[in-house]
Design a protein around this motif. Structure first.
Motif, PDB file in Angstrom:
ATOM      1  N   MET A  14       0.811  -1.088  -0.175  1.00 52.27           N
ATOM      2  CA  MET A  14       0.109   0.228  -0.043  1.00 52.27           C
ATOM      3  C   MET A  14       0.980   1.170   0.022  1.00 52.27           C
ATOM      4  SD  MET A  14      -3.356   1.004   2.771  1.00 52.27           S
ATOM      5  CE  MET A  14      -4.118  -0.612   2.095  1.00 52.27           C
ATOM      6  N   GLY A  15       2.241   1.108   0.649  1.00 43.53           N
ATOM      7  CA  GLY A  15       2.866   2.273   0.711  1.00 43.53           C
ATOM      8  C   GLY A  15       4.367   1.946   0.365  1.00 43.53           C
ATOM      9  N   ASP A  16       5.113   3.022  -0.040  1.00 42.09           N
ATOM     10  CA  ASP A  16       6.563   2.531  -0.271  1.00 42.09           C
ATOM     11  C   ASP A  16       7.441   3.794   0.274  1.00 42.09           C
ATOM     12  OD1 ASP A  16       6.300   0.627  -2.283  1.00 42.09           O
ATOM     13  OD2 ASP A  16       5.522   2.278  -3.885  1.00 42.09           O
ATOM     14  N   SER A  17       8.449   3.652   0.785  1.00 41.75           N
ATOM     15  CA  SER A  17       9.237   4.472   1.440  1.00 41.75           C
ATOM     16  C   SER A  17      10.644   4.812   0.960  1.00 41.75           C
ATOM     17  CB  SER A  17       9.435   4.135   3.189  1.00 41.75           C
ATOM     18  OG  SER A  17      10.271   2.879   2.997  1.00 41.75           O
ATOM     19  N   ALA A  18      10.972   6.079   1.135  1.00 39.46           N
ATOM     20  CA  ALA A  18      12.577   6.327   0.554  1.00 39.46           C
ATOM     21  C   ALA A  18      12.944   7.427   1.582  1.00 39.46           C
ATOM     22  CB  ALA A  18      12.527   6.704  -0.649  1.00 39.46           C
ATOM     23  N   GLY A  50      13.426   9.821   4.481  1.00 40.39           N
ATOM     24  CA  GLY A  50      12.793  10.099   5.524  1.00 40.39           C
ATOM     25  C   GLY A  50      11.175  10.329   5.398  1.00 40.39           C
ATOM     26  N   GLU A  51      10.932   9.909   4.123  1.00 37.75           N
ATOM     27  CA  GLU A  51       9.572  10.035   3.386  1.00 37.75           C
ATOM     28  C   GLU A  51       9.027   8.754   2.997  1.00 37.75           C
ATOM     29  OE1 GLU A  51       8.812  13.188   0.586  1.00 37.75           O
ATOM     30  OE2 GLU A  51       8.943  14.704   2.362  1.00 37.75           O
ATOM     31  N   ARG A  52       7.742   8.624   2.817  1.00 36.81           N
ATOM     32  CA  ARG A  52       7.195   7.237   2.058  1.00 36.81           C
ATOM     33  C   ARG A  52       5.954   7.707   1.369  1.00 36.81           C
ATOM     34  NH1 ARG A  52       3.206   5.054   6.525  1.00 36.81           N
ATOM     35  NH2 ARG A  52       3.278   6.639   7.876  1.00 36.81           N
ATOM     36  N   GLU A  61       7.976   9.744   7.627  1.00 34.35           N
ATOM     37  CA  GLU A  61       8.087   8.313   7.868  1.00 34.35           C
ATOM     38  C   GLU A  61       7.135   7.999   8.961  1.00 34.35           C
ATOM     39  OE1 GLU A  61       9.106   4.627   7.258  1.00 34.35           O
ATOM     40  OE2 GLU A  61       9.599   6.017   5.809  1.00 34.35           O
ATOM     41  N   ASP A  62       7.365   8.991  10.215  1.00 33.08           N
ATOM     42  CA  ASP A  62       6.506   8.967  11.269  1.00 33.08           C
ATOM     43  C   ASP A  62       5.302   9.868  11.345  1.00 33.08           C
ATOM     44  OD1 ASP A  62       8.140   6.752  12.379  1.00 33.08           O
ATOM     45  OD2 ASP A  62       9.822   8.330  12.869  1.00 33.08           O
ATOM     46  N   VAL A  63       4.500   9.718  11.573  1.00 36.32           N
ATOM     47  CA  VAL A  63       2.972  10.411  11.922  1.00 36.32           C
ATOM     48  C   VAL A  63       2.602  10.358  13.289  1.00 36.32           C
ATOM     49  CG1 VAL A  63       0.782  10.746  11.127  1.00 36.32           C
ATOM     50  CG2 VAL A  63       2.364   9.965   9.492  1.00 36.32           C
ATOM     51  N   ASP A  64       2.774  11.572  13.873  1.00 31.97           N
ATOM     52  CA  ASP A  64       2.414  11.711  15.329  1.00 31.97           C
ATOM     53  C   ASP A  64       1.330  12.674  15.519  1.00 31.97           C
ATOM     54  OD1 ASP A  64       4.553   9.741  16.214  1.00 31.97           O
ATOM     55  OD2 ASP A  64       5.950  11.393  15.760  1.00 31.97           O
ATOM     56  N   ARG A  65       0.963  13.495  14.491  1.00 34.78           N
ATOM     57  CA  ARG A  65       0.033  14.651  14.733  1.00 34.78           C
ATOM     58  C   ARG A  65      -0.978  14.581  13.569  1.00 34.78           C
ATOM     59  NH1 ARG A  65       1.293  18.498  18.404  1.00 34.78           N
ATOM     60  NH2 ARG A  65       0.383  20.307  17.028  1.00 34.78           N
ATOM     61  N   VAL A  66      -2.036  14.345  13.721  1.00 30.94           N
ATOM     62  CA  VAL A  66      -3.231  14.037  12.645  1.00 30.94           C
ATOM     63  C   VAL A  66      -4.352  15.104  13.127  1.00 30.94           C
ATOM     64  CG1 VAL A  66      -2.648  11.626  12.265  1.00 30.94           C
ATOM     65  CG2 VAL A  66      -4.253  12.148  13.691  1.00 30.94           C
ATOM     66  N   VAL A  67      -5.406  15.249  12.193  1.00 31.02           N
ATOM     67  CA  VAL A  67      -6.448  15.840  12.014  1.00 31.02           C
ATOM     68  C   VAL A  67      -7.391  15.196  11.042  1.00 31.02           C
ATOM     69  CG1 VAL A  67      -5.816  17.982  12.892  1.00 31.02           C
ATOM     70  CG2 VAL A  67      -5.939  17.702  10.413  1.00 31.02           C
ATOM     71  N   ALA A  68      -8.684  14.979  11.435  1.00 29.65           N
ATOM     72  CA  ALA A  68      -9.492  14.229  10.367  1.00 29.65           C
ATOM     73  C   ALA A  68     -10.679  15.017  10.149  1.00 29.65           C
ATOM     74  CB  ALA A  68     -10.058  12.881  11.112  1.00 29.65           C
ATOM     75  N   VAL A  69     -10.963  15.514   8.794  1.00 32.33           N
ATOM     76  CA  VAL A  69     -12.117  16.042   8.135  1.00 32.33           C
ATOM     77  C   VAL A  69     -13.073  15.355   7.641  1.00 32.33           C
ATOM     78  CG1 VAL A  69     -12.343  18.075   6.699  1.00 32.33           C
ATOM     79  CG2 VAL A  69     -10.261  17.908   8.094  1.00 32.33           C
ATOM     80  N   GLY A  70     -14.558  15.823   7.904  1.00 33.48           N
ATOM     81  CA  GLY A  70     -15.364  15.271   6.976  1.00 33.48           C
ATOM     82  C   GLY A  70     -16.026  14.101   7.876  1.00 33.48           C
ATOM     83  N   PRO A  71     -17.286  13.780   7.523  1.00 29.63           N
ATOM     84  CA  PRO A  71     -18.166  12.690   8.109  1.00 29.63           C
ATOM     85  C   PRO A  71     -17.225  11.426   8.131  1.00 29.63           C
ATOM     86  CG  PRO A  71     -19.590  13.934   6.495  1.00 29.63           C
ATOM     87  CD  PRO A  71     -18.229  14.123   6.262  1.00 29.63           C
ATOM     88  N   GLY A  72     -17.374  11.069   9.472  1.00 26.80           N
ATOM     89  CA  GLY A  72     -16.801   9.496   9.596  1.00 26.80           C
ATOM     90  C   GLY A  72     -15.280   9.425   9.571  1.00 26.80           C
ATOM     91  N   ALA A  73     -14.484  10.510   9.309  1.00 25.73           N
ATOM     92  CA  ALA A  73     -12.984  10.467   9.179  1.00 25.73           C
ATOM     93  C   ALA A  73     -12.493  10.039  10.758  1.00 25.73           C
ATOM     94  CB  ALA A  73     -12.431  11.675   8.526  1.00 25.73           C
ATOM     95  N   LEU A  74     -12.751  11.139  11.555  1.00 26.46           N
ATOM     96  CA  LEU A  74     -12.203  10.792  12.920  1.00 26.46           C
ATOM     97  C   LEU A  74     -12.510   9.495  13.446  1.00 26.46           C
ATOM     98  CD1 LEU A  74     -10.502  12.052  15.007  1.00 26.46           C
ATOM     99  CD2 LEU A  74     -12.460  13.309  15.799  1.00 26.46           C
ATOM    100  N   ARG A  75     -13.769   9.126  13.033  1.00 30.77           N
ATOM    101  CA  ARG A  75     -14.189   7.699  13.796  1.00 30.77           C
ATOM    102  C   ARG A  75     -13.202   6.504  13.413  1.00 30.77           C
ATOM    103  NH1 ARG A  75     -18.762   7.901  12.000  1.00 30.77           N
ATOM    104  NH2 ARG A  75     -20.194   7.979  13.820  1.00 30.77           N
ATOM    105  N   GLN A  76     -12.763   6.671  12.134  1.00 27.14           N
ATOM    106  CA  GLN A  76     -11.643   5.621  11.551  1.00 27.14           C
ATOM    107  C   GLN A  76     -10.389   5.791  12.535  1.00 27.14           C
ATOM    108  OE1 GLN A  76     -13.681   3.527   9.974  1.00 27.14           O
ATOM    109  NE2 GLN A  76     -15.077   5.519   9.620  1.00 27.14           N
TER     110      GLN A  76
END
Length: 341
Positions: free
Chosen positions: A1-5, A7-9, A23-38
Motif C-alpha cells: 500500500m505504501g513505499d518509503s525512501a 525520511g518520506e514514504r 516516515e513517522d506520523v504523530d500529529r493528525v486531524v480528520a475532516v469530514g463525516p466519519g473520518a475521525l471515527r476511523q
C-alpha cells in the motif's frame, strides 16, 4: 500500500491518489463525516491535535466521542457537516503531519494545496455485505499504514467478521417461511427522517437472519422513502426505529392510518441505537443486530447476555464499555410503548 525512501514514504489513498508522507506520523486531524471515527477505531485518538466543532456539541453522544471525551478539548479546525472541508488556517495552527479526509476528491487536493500538508482521502461505507465490508477493511488498512498500526487494522477485521459469523450461525438453519418479517424505520441518512425512511439493505436484519420487508424495493439507493400504503401492505410482524428519530416515528405511528399495523396493535415496535450519526456507527450496527436477534429469536440467543456481548463490541472497537451509557442516552433497545411520549 505504501513505499518509503529516506525520511518520506508514499501511500495510495482510497481515491487512488499517491500521497507523500513523513516516515513517522504523530500529529493528525480528520475532516469530514466519519473520518475521525476511523482514527478512533485504530486506537489513535492520542495523535489527534484538532477536531471539527461538532465534537464539542452534537457529536458528543456518538460512540467514538463518548469513548474518547478528551477529543472535546482539542482545538477546532473547522465546521462539522455533510460538506465539511476543514478550515485551512485553523488546521495550519495545529501543525498536523497528516490530514485524513472524507469528501469530494477535488476538495482533498484543494486542502492539501492550501495547507501544504499531506491529505489522505478515505472511502467510508456501511458495513453491509462481504463486498462492502472489504472496502472499509481496506480503509482501516490504509489508516493503519499511515499510522504504523497495521496489526490493529487486521485485528478489527478479524473481530467484525467473527462477530457477523456468530450472528449468521445462530439463525442460518431457520427456514425462510419461519423467519420474522420486520421493518426498520426512521433511519437517519444525511439528517433526521420519519418512519417512511428505511433501508433496502439493513445490516442488523441481514446479520440476525430477519426478513426485511423493504428488501424487494426496486432501487439501489442506500436510503428509501416508502408510502404509508406500502407499509400497510407489507404489515411487518415487528418494527424497529432509529432512536435518534423516535419522536418523528411515534408521530407517524400515532396516525389513524397506521393503527391497523400488526406491530402497532401488538406493541412490537422497538428502538435501536442510531445506525448512522455523522456517518455509520459500526459498533452500534453490530449491537443492534444482537438486540434484533435476542428480541425476535430468543431461543437462538439464549446463551448470549446482551449487555456483556455489546460491551465487548464497544470495548474491542473503541476501548470502552459503552452499552449502558448509550442505551440510557438514546433510550434505545426498548419497546417504544414503554417510553414516555
Amino acid at each position: 500500500m505504501g513505499d518509503s525512501a529516506g525520511g518520506e514514504r508514499t501511500v495510495t489513498d482510497d481515491a487512488g491518489r499517491e500521497v507523500s508522507l513523513p516516515e513517522d506520523v504523530d500529529r493528525v486531524v480528520a475532516v469530514g463525516p466519519g473520518a475521525l471515527r476511523q482514527v478512533a477505531y485504530l486506537g489513535a485518538t492520542d495523535r489527534v491535535v484538532g477536531v471539527e466543532d461538532g465534537e464539542r456539541d452534537w457529536i458528543r453522544t456518538v460512540p467514538y466521542n463518548m469513548a474518547n471525551p478528551d477529543l472535546r478539548d482539542k482545538p477546532v479546525i473547522g465546521s462539522a457537516g455533510p460538506n465539511a472541508g476543514g478550515n485551512a488556517e485553523e488546521i495550519l495552527s495545529v501543525d498536523p503531519d497528516v490530514i485524513f479526509f472524507y469528501g469530494d476528491d477535488s476538495r482533498a487536493e484543494t486542502l492539501q494545496s492550501q495547507t501544504t500538508t499531506p491529505v489522505v482521502s478515505l472511502q467510508i461505507t456501511d458495513l453491509g455485505g462481504e463486498t462492502t465490508r472489504t472496502g472499509i477493511y481496506e480503509t482501516w488498512r490504509l489508516v493503519g499504514d499511515v499510522l504504523g498500526l497495521d496489526g490493529r487494522a487486521d485485528e478489527l477485521e478479524t473481530f467484525v467478521e467473527g462477530t457477523i459469523e456468530d450472528l449468521h450461525e445462530r439463525t442460518a438453519d431457520i427456514p425462510d417461511a419461519n423467519r420474522v418479517e420486520a421493518y426498520a424505520g426512521a433511519v437517519s441518512y444525511k439528517g433526521a427522517h420519519g418512519l417512511a425512511t428505511t433501508r433496502k439493505r439493513f445490516s442488523p436484519f441481514a446479520y440476525a437472519g430477519v426478513d426485511n420487508v423493504a428488501g424487494g424495493v426496486g432501487t439501489d439507493s442506500p436510503s428509501v422513502q416508502i408510502s404509508e400504503e406500502r407499509l400497510l401492505e407489507w404489515d411487518p410482524d415487528v418494527i424497529f426505529v432509529d432512536s435518534n428519530n423516535r419522536d418523528r416515528a411515534r408521530l407517524d405511528l400515532d396516525s389513524e392510518t397506521l393503527d391497523g399495523l400488526t406491530a402497532v396493535s401488538e406493541s412490537k415496535v422497538y428502538t435501536l441505537l442510531p445506525h448512522a450519526s455523522y456517518h455509520h456507527n459500526y459498533g452500534s450496527i453490530l449491537a443492534n443486530a444482537y438486540f434484533v436477534g435476542v428480541t425476535l429469536y430468543p431461543d437462538r440467543f439464549s446463551d448470549s447476555d446482551l449487555s456483556t456481548t455489546i460491551d465487548s463490541i464497544f470495548e474491542t472497537m473503541l476501548g470502552a464499555p459503552l452499552y449502558d451509557d448509550l442505551r440510557d442516552t438514546y433510550e434505545a433497545h426498548r419497546r417504544l410503548d414503554d417510553l414516555d411520549g
